[in-house]
Design a protein around this motif. Sequence first.
Motif, mmCIF file in Angstrom:
data_model
loop_
_atom_site.group_PDB
_atom_site.id
_atom_site.type_symbol
_atom_site.label_atom_id
_atom_site.label_comp_id
_atom_site.label_asym_id
_atom_site.label_seq_id
_atom_site.Cartn_x
_atom_site.Cartn_y
_atom_site.Cartn_z
ATOM 1 N N THR A 98 -34.154 -0.877 -8.417
ATOM 2 C CA THR A 98 -33.438 -0.999 -7.150
ATOM 3 C C THR A 98 -32.497 0.191 -6.967
ATOM 4 O OG1 THR A 98 -32.117 -2.457 -5.751
ATOM 5 C CG2 THR A 98 -31.625 -2.520 -8.111
ATOM 6 N N PHE A 99 -32.301 0.575 -5.711
ATOM 7 C CA PHE A 99 -31.504 1.787 -5.479
ATOM 8 C C PHE A 99 -30.699 1.692 -4.190
ATOM 9 C CE2 PHE A 99 -33.464 4.040 -1.895
ATOM 10 C CZ PHE A 99 -34.639 3.317 -1.736
ATOM 11 N N ILE A 100 -29.610 2.454 -4.187
ATOM 12 C CA ILE A 100 -28.829 2.649 -2.958
ATOM 13 C C ILE A 100 -28.150 4.011 -3.071
ATOM 14 C CG2 ILE A 100 -26.711 1.519 -3.809
ATOM 15 C CD1 ILE A 100 -26.470 0.335 -0.877
ATOM 16 N N ALA A 101 -27.945 4.632 -1.912
ATOM 17 C CA ALA A 101 -27.323 5.962 -1.933
ATOM 18 C C ALA A 101 -25.838 5.860 -2.280
ATOM 19 C CB ALA A 101 -27.502 6.621 -0.575
ATOM 20 N N THR A 102 -25.334 6.898 -2.939
ATOM 21 C CA THR A 102 -23.929 6.875 -3.379
ATOM 22 C C THR A 102 -23.124 8.093 -2.921
ATOM 23 O OG1 THR A 102 -24.656 7.863 -5.454
ATOM 24 C CG2 THR A 102 -24.375 5.464 -5.425
ATOM 25 N N LEU A 107 -23.428 7.750 2.702
ATOM 26 C CA LEU A 107 -22.643 6.556 3.091
ATOM 27 C C LEU A 107 -22.207 6.670 4.549
ATOM 28 C CD1 LEU A 107 -22.688 5.867 0.064
ATOM 29 C CD2 LEU A 107 -20.278 5.284 0.237
ATOM 30 N N GLU A 108 -21.745 7.880 4.903
ATOM 31 C CA GLU A 108 -21.220 8.056 6.255
ATOM 32 C C GLU A 108 -22.337 8.131 7.300
ATOM 33 O OE1 GLU A 108 -18.575 11.418 6.571
ATOM 34 O OE2 GLU A 108 -18.828 11.433 8.770
ATOM 35 N N HIS A 109 -23.343 8.964 7.026
ATOM 36 C CA HIS A 109 -24.330 9.230 8.082
ATOM 37 C C HIS A 109 -25.523 8.289 8.085
ATOM 38 C CE1 HIS A 109 -22.184 12.837 9.165
ATOM 39 N NE2 HIS A 109 -22.170 13.197 7.892
ATOM 40 N N LYS A 110 -25.904 7.757 6.923
ATOM 41 C CA LYS A 110 -27.103 6.926 6.879
ATOM 42 C C LYS A 110 -26.765 5.445 6.760
ATOM 43 C CE LYS A 110 -29.695 6.364 3.204
ATOM 44 N NZ LYS A 110 -30.528 6.671 2.028
ATOM 45 N N LEU A 111 -26.003 5.088 5.744
ATOM 46 C CA LEU A 111 -25.754 3.662 5.505
ATOM 47 C C LEU A 111 -24.635 3.095 6.367
ATOM 48 C CD1 LEU A 111 -25.980 3.627 1.587
ATOM 49 C CD2 LEU A 111 -27.743 2.959 3.216
ATOM 50 N N ARG A 112 -23.692 3.985 6.751
ATOM 51 C CA ARG A 112 -22.472 3.550 7.451
ATOM 52 C C ARG A 112 -21.813 2.395 6.686
ATOM 53 N NH1 ARG A 112 -23.379 6.604 11.913
ATOM 54 N NH2 ARG A 112 -25.520 6.645 12.576
ATOM 55 N N MET A 113 -21.608 2.645 5.436
ATOM 56 C CA MET A 113 -20.972 1.648 4.561
ATOM 57 C C MET A 113 -19.831 2.315 3.799
ATOM 58 S SD MET A 113 -24.368 -0.172 2.974
ATOM 59 C CE MET A 113 -23.609 -1.319 1.852
ATOM 60 N N SER A 114 -18.869 1.505 3.386
ATOM 61 C CA SER A 114 -17.767 2.044 2.584
ATOM 62 C C SER A 114 -18.212 2.067 1.121
ATOM 63 C CB SER A 114 -16.539 1.165 2.746
ATOM 64 O OG SER A 114 -16.793 -0.085 2.121
ATOM 65 N N SER A 139 -30.864 2.986 -9.481
ATOM 66 C CA SER A 139 -30.758 4.401 -9.110
ATOM 67 C C SER A 139 -29.654 4.607 -8.088
ATOM 68 C CB SER A 139 -32.047 4.885 -8.444
ATOM 69 O OG SER A 139 -33.027 5.159 -9.386
ATOM 70 N N ALA A 140 -28.836 5.621 -8.331
ATOM 71 C CA ALA A 140 -27.812 6.026 -7.366
ATOM 72 C C ALA A 140 -28.407 7.190 -6.562
ATOM 73 C CB ALA A 140 -26.564 6.482 -8.109
ATOM 74 N N GLU A 141 -28.996 6.840 -5.427
ATOM 75 C CA GLU A 141 -29.673 7.877 -4.648
ATOM 76 C C GLU A 141 -28.696 8.994 -4.257
ATOM 77 O OE1 GLU A 141 -31.025 6.760 -0.795
ATOM 78 O OE2 GLU A 141 -32.466 8.389 -0.674
ATOM 79 N N ASP A 142 -29.189 10.221 -4.289
ATOM 80 C CA ASP A 142 -28.367 11.405 -3.985
ATOM 81 C C ASP A 142 -27.193 11.540 -4.962
ATOM 82 O OD1 ASP A 142 -28.074 13.774 -2.573
ATOM 83 O OD2 ASP A 142 -26.797 12.899 -1.027
ATOM 84 N N ALA A 143 -27.438 11.141 -6.206
ATOM 85 C CA ALA A 143 -26.383 11.160 -7.225
ATOM 86 C C ALA A 143 -25.769 12.554 -7.381
ATOM 87 C CB ALA A 143 -26.946 10.694 -8.566
ATOM 88 N N THR A 144 -26.608 13.580 -7.273
ATOM 89 C CA THR A 144 -26.103 14.930 -7.572
ATOM 90 C C THR A 144 -25.169 15.457 -6.481
ATOM 91 O OG1 THR A 144 -28.138 15.828 -6.638
ATOM 92 C CG2 THR A 144 -28.033 15.604 -9.052
ATOM 93 N N LEU A 508 -44.109 -3.182 7.683
ATOM 94 C CA LEU A 508 -43.140 -4.205 8.081
ATOM 95 C C LEU A 508 -41.890 -3.531 8.613
ATOM 96 C CD1 LEU A 508 -43.334 -6.613 5.041
ATOM 97 C CD2 LEU A 508 -44.382 -6.903 7.264
ATOM 98 N N SER A 509 -41.510 -2.475 7.895
ATOM 99 C CA SER A 509 -40.335 -1.717 8.323
ATOM 100 C C SER A 509 -40.499 -0.323 7.754
ATOM 101 C CB SER A 509 -39.072 -2.322 7.754
ATOM 102 O OG SER A 509 -39.143 -2.301 6.341
ATOM 103 N N GLU A 510 -39.958 0.634 8.445
ATOM 104 C CA GLU A 510 -40.021 2.002 7.941
ATOM 105 C C GLU A 510 -39.101 2.103 6.734
ATOM 106 O OE1 GLU A 510 -41.777 5.341 7.713
ATOM 107 O OE2 GLU A 510 -42.440 3.749 9.068
ATOM 108 N N PRO A 511 -39.614 2.528 5.536
ATOM 109 C CA PRO A 511 -38.746 2.583 4.381
ATOM 110 C C PRO A 511 -37.469 3.374 4.662
ATOM 111 C CG PRO A 511 -40.986 3.171 3.776
ATOM 112 C CD PRO A 511 -40.954 2.966 5.268
ATOM 113 N N LYS A 512 -36.337 2.720 4.433
ATOM 114 C CA LYS A 512 -35.057 3.368 4.697
ATOM 115 C C LYS A 512 -34.527 3.935 3.384
ATOM 116 C CE LYS A 512 -31.063 1.014 5.179
ATOM 117 N NZ LYS A 512 -30.236 -0.056 5.716
ATOM 118 N N GLY A 513 -34.003 5.111 3.411
ATOM 119 C CA GLY A 513 -33.287 5.581 2.249
ATOM 120 C C GLY A 513 -34.071 6.453 1.298
ATOM 121 N N ILE A 514 -35.356 6.640 1.496
ATOM 122 C CA ILE A 514 -36.063 7.619 0.678
ATOM 123 C C ILE A 514 -36.977 8.463 1.542
ATOM 124 C CG2 ILE A 514 -36.090 6.637 -1.629
ATOM 125 C CD1 ILE A 514 -38.670 5.268 -0.976
#
Length: 514
Positions: A98-102, A107-114, A139-144, A508-514
């Motif tokens: 499982t993964f999410i961007a960090t 966070l600001e432009h794609k997820l709009r999450m804190s 996975s911490a997407e965009d970790a670098t 079903l949905s366009e894959p978000k985040g990769i």
Amino acid sequence: MTELVRIFDTTLRDGEQSPGCSMNLSEKLALARQLERLGVDVIEAGFPIASEGDFESVKAIADQVRGTSICGLARTGQEDVARAGQALETAASPRIHTFIATSDIHLEHKLRMSREEVLAEVDRAVRQARGYCDDVEFSAEDATRSDWDYLVEVFRVAVEAGARTLNVPDTVGYTQPEEYARLIAHLRERVPGADDCIFSVHCHNDLGLAVSNSLAAVLAGARQVECTVNGIGERAGNTALEEVVMAIKTRPDVFAGLDTAIVATEIYPSSRLLASTIGVPVQPNKAIVGSNAFAHEAGIHQDGVLKAAITYEIMTPQSIGRASNELVLGKHSGRHAFRERLQELGFELEGEAFQEAFRRFKDLADAKKSIFNEDLEAIAQDAVVRTDERFEVTEVSVLSGTFAKPTATVELTVDGEAKKATALGIGPVDAIFKAIAELTETKSELERFHVNGITGGMDALGEVSVTVTEGGRRVIGNGAHPDIIVASAKAYVHALNKLEWHKKRHSLSEPKGI
Ligand code: KIV
Ligand code: ZN
């Protein structure tokens, strides 16, 4: 004592996601079986939530490939993780990734999450994934491009929730070897519980550094490398499996005490099987698996190699399973030689599929003197992996030349039913394609048509590659036959079958985040 660097293969997920590299279910299964023979530790078989097709592929691979861990990718959403869990239900050794961007950029432009919201997602998703299986990778997407202190926090939460593989992706191929090594060392030092975890690296090749970055990270303590056969993948590709493995093997002085579980002699068969399946050729000068990788052209090199191979050869072609590459087969070659060569090219044909391929080999050998690897790949591909397709070419005939208006008659099997059409064209290929378009009712557009004599001589097998697009999706189809008109028909129909496969996948949905 030797420590293992785990090889996590994502050819069927990150690789398959890239343009022109899509595979249908039976192609994916054949490749997964080859990856098992290759000895990879984990096969990332797909992204189950992305589509029905992806779900079915992961499920089928989990069912049938038992000798290695099978992994399904999921964003942190509840539905994503559940879908991955369901797809892996029958796996012998399941893993949910499982993964999410960090990065603040994501966070600001794609997820709009804190940052806090992301931490809560990580915790929730990893705990949910652990409800399906013990083996969870985070996975911490965009970790670098993420803040290093925040990354420590993210991984702390993932470890507390139960993840034991922590992946540090260089999603946009931005990092440099020295910087990446420092990041891995920093995380190993600072993340609580790091000693009980495997740090994993996942690099993209935008600056041509994916392999160097991965190897630098291994030297800094990473013990899983995510990679793909032939380095296929998003944009400039992912880390090339064969390059990482052979670098570790060839330089035990540098990678002291480290090894992989890869069966190196299966590297070349895996590379060939992938290239012939997706129809994306390997560049001739590609390290390890390119056609020129072991060819010494310069006189001074040839002289040196003849005197002592060590002068210019740091590894042998045999060590990657390229033993009899130059030997051609002919009509006197028997079943044994035929089977061995197919294995070298990544094909394990059994029963009727083998008999059919052998019959076609004999027919071809009657028609032309020498049979090359590419001829065999064309035969084996037809026999093995195109089983779940809507359209099949059964008859093709054309009338053309200076006196006749090009006319083609084509018979196809469409959903198991024979159908015939005749069409006129400005040339024989145009006429054939028009007849096929009528029979398949395709709305696609032909973008590119390429003919290649894949093996030398007047009796060369002609290989045709066509690129077609429909609704923004681009696929490549291939066909090989001594008659290039027939090869063209097969290539076009192959491409149309791929489009049908994608339609069936029914996003079903366009894959978000990769
Ligand atoms: O490149 C990337 O960040 C990925 C993740 C899903 C691991 O592919
Ligand atoms: Zn990736």
